[in-house]
Write an enzyme that holds these catalytic residues in place. Sequence first.
Site, PDB file in Angstrom:
ATOM      1  N   LYS A  51       0.820  -1.207   0.000  1.00  0.00           N
ATOM      2  CA  LYS A  51       0.000   0.000   0.000  1.00  0.00           C
ATOM      3  C   LYS A  51       0.857   1.261   0.000  1.00  0.00           C
ATOM      4  O   LYS A  51       0.637   2.168  -0.797  1.00  0.00           O
ATOM      5  CB  LYS A  51      -0.952  -0.007   1.199  1.00  0.00           C
ATOM      6  CG  LYS A  51      -1.756   1.257   1.351  1.00  0.00           C
ATOM      7  CD  LYS A  51      -1.363   1.974   2.605  1.00  0.00           C
ATOM      8  CE  LYS A  51      -1.533   3.460   2.477  1.00  0.00           C
ATOM      9  NZ  LYS A  51      -0.898   4.148   3.598  1.00  0.00           N
TER      10      LYS A  51
ATOM     11  N   ASP B  65      -5.970   0.355   0.796  1.00  0.00           N
ATOM     12  CA  ASP B  65      -5.946   0.367   2.257  1.00  0.00           C
ATOM     13  C   ASP B  65      -7.243  -0.254   2.764  1.00  0.00           C
ATOM     14  O   ASP B  65      -7.994  -0.843   1.988  1.00  0.00           O
ATOM     15  CB  ASP B  65      -5.784   1.795   2.785  1.00  0.00           C
ATOM     16  CG  ASP B  65      -7.058   2.586   2.638  1.00  0.00           C
ATOM     17  OD1 ASP B  65      -7.777   2.366   1.646  1.00  0.00           O
ATOM     18  OD2 ASP B  65      -7.373   3.392   3.528  1.00  0.00           O
TER      19      ASP B  65
END
Length: 207
Positions: free
Chosen positions: A118, A136
């Site tokens: 991420k 996320d």
Amino acid sequence: MANAKKITELLLKKYPHPRIALNFTNPFELLIATILSAQCTDVKVNVVTEKLFKKYKTPEDFANADAKTLEHAISSITYYKNKARMIIECSKKLIKDFHGKVPQTMEELLTLHGVGRKTANVILGNAFGKQAIPVDTHVLRISNRLGIAHSNNPEKVEQELMMQIPNDKWTSFSLALILHGRETCTAKNPKCGKCILYEECEWPEKR
DNA sequence: AACTCGGGGCA
DNA sequence: TGCCCAGAGTT
């Protein structure tokens, strides 16, 4: 399968230039700020980094930092002890393997301590203008609710989304979905009645 | 796959 | 007081 293009269109109409508060153009500062931002509000990260970057500017500054001093400087941040160690190790690795420059590929970014998929995608998309979808918890949760993803594996969801969304909108889509996740499609008690994506949403529990 | 880290802001 | 927050490393 829900209409991802329509969803993207609606999202970017509401959030034309989605920006969270982590507004760094300097790749190294964005990298540090993004590592600090895990499980923490961007506003809090901004308060800390504003002071932090006056004292620590380069990878060398962080690599040579006293751990306790650095911990204290970021002590209002979530998991501050882990993160102090992470950014010190990350900076050492940057110096050792990348001449102190933030690398621009996923493979290289993932070798940095504290950088997962991420965070790497945030750097690629927001610092280097590359096409990337940071997944996320918000993006993961909402994509599954909407019906444009069908997995709890972030990398798999990333692949699913990339197949449905125009690649020039990947980064802005991710940012917009995060804002949408904070304001409307919250983890608990989502405000479905006020949701601009209600008609497109295939979530069985939508109210 | 499960566990750990973890403080402050706000309702 | 309880809930929540741009995840990643370790076991």
